[in-house]
Design an enzyme around this catalytic site. Structure first.
Site, PDB file in Angstrom:
ATOM      1  N   ARG A 183       0.729  -1.446   0.182  1.00  0.00           N
ATOM      2  CA  ARG A 183       0.292  -0.188  -0.259  1.00  0.00           C
ATOM      3  C   ARG A 183       0.660   1.147   0.255  1.00  0.00           C
ATOM      4  O   ARG A 183       0.665   2.686  -0.527  1.00  0.00           O
ATOM      5  CB  ARG A 183      -0.650   0.095   1.308  1.00  0.00           C
ATOM      6  CG  ARG A 183      -2.150  -0.913   0.905  1.00  0.00           C
ATOM      7  CD  ARG A 183      -3.374  -1.004   2.333  1.00  0.00           C
ATOM      8  NE  ARG A 183      -4.441   0.443   1.916  1.00  0.00           N
ATOM      9  CZ  ARG A 183      -3.906   1.014   3.255  1.00  0.00           C
ATOM     10  NH1 ARG A 183      -3.817   0.632   4.253  1.00  0.00           N
ATOM     11  NH2 ARG A 183      -4.630   2.466   3.122  1.00  0.00           N
ATOM     12  N   CYS A 242      -0.022   6.622   8.724  1.00  0.00           N
ATOM     13  CA  CYS A 242      -0.789   5.040   8.425  1.00  0.00           C
ATOM     14  C   CYS A 242      -1.924   5.191   6.593  1.00  0.00           C
ATOM     15  O   CYS A 242      -1.747   6.321   6.771  1.00  0.00           O
ATOM     16  CB  CYS A 242      -0.643   4.128   9.079  1.00  0.00           C
ATOM     17  SG  CYS A 242      -2.129   4.947  10.466  1.00  0.00           S
TER      18      CYS A 242
END
Length: 290
Positions: A183, A242
């Site tokens: 990701r 994140c």
């Protein structure tokens, strides 16, 4: 360490034996795709005495499309919510979830954000409890009287989108991203509308803070690994990010455990960053990982 961020099963048992009224156990299990999964898991079996605390309802504010998937809650509201759960100034909050501990780490960080220092994550989470041969229950605890906790001086640091953007390229700023590396690279984004990472950030998948038994690595190992990432930067120059500000709390807990205090949380993280029309985005391999 005056208020260690972790507590073991045996230490929790000792505290419960000594004075259970001064311990509040919070089941923080959650799923980013199925927001009701954690509650169903709690209702099927939880640590005796634990209450269920939902990430989306208590540990997050209302998303508006541009402030991230799990924006930080209003701090005054959060402090009032903790008091409503029975938290006093001397209550030890013990957070657990399923193996991984990211949602428990979010509670650990949020409680300290509003000034409550007596909070710890159960190392190994609910798995460690059952592996110790201890029972689960479906009984819900009796609601506690409202506690006396009130918001006080924060024990943590935060930065917002404007601060992160203005810090891009600065030599005194290091962003560490706790998402999985695929990701981070922009290869497999399934939760947010755009893929990639904040320019110049480094990759440290939060699960790399754990050993093969889903317990946190030793402080010595964590310190060694994080110092390799930090390089010449000091901990107080670090911003943890994140996807939506959850795994970043896991990074901050690991740094605290390693004796590297002072890093800040970017609460909106990638989900806020990529929603901004002027956001700069990078894709490709992580610059550093462990």
């Amino acid at each position: 360490m005056k208020n260690p961020p972790l507590i073991t099963v045996s230490e929790l048992q000792a505290r419960l034996t000594q004075n259970p009224a001064k311990v509040l156990i919070c089941d923080c299990r959650y799923d980013l795709v199925d927001s009701e999964l954690g509650l169903r898991a709690y209702e099927s079996g939880h640590i005796p005495g634990a209450i269920y605390l939902n990430l989306g309802e208590v540990l997050s504010g209302a998303p508006n499309g541009s402030n991230g998937r799990h924006p930080l809650p209003d701090p005054d509201r959060l402090a009032a919510d903790l008091a409503a759960l029975g938290v006093n100034t001397d209550t030890l909050i013990v957070a657990y979830d399923s193996p991984g501990a990211s949602y428990a780490a979010r509670l650990w960080w949020c409680a300290r954000w509003v000034g409550h220092s007596h909070v710890a994550v159960l190392d190994g989470t609910i798995q460690a409890w059952t592996q110790a041969g201890l029972p689960l229950t479906t009984d819900k605890p009796v609601r506690r009287a409202v506690g006396n906790f009130k918001r006080t001086t924060s024990l943590t640091k935060t930065v917002n989108y404007a601060d992160v953007r203005s810090g891009l390229g600065r030599q005194d700023r290091l962003i560490i991203d706790g998402r999985p590396e695929d990701r981070f690279q922009g290869l497999n984004e399934t939760l947010d509308p755009k893929a990639g990472h904040i320019p110049g950030s480094l990759s440290r998948f939060s699960k790399n803070n754990l050993d093969e038994e889903s317990r946190f690595k030793s402080p010595e190992v964590l310190r060694s690994e994080f110092l390799r990432i930090l390089g010449r930067h000091s901990p107080d120059q670090v911003v943890a990010s994140c996807g939506s500000g959850v795994a970043a709390c896991h990074l901050l807990l690991a740094m605290e455990l390693a004796g590297l205090q002072g890093a800040a949380l970017y609460g909106g993280s990638w989900s806020e960053w990529c929603a901004q029309p002027d956001a700069l985005i990078e894709t490709g391999p992580a610059r550093a990982s462990n």
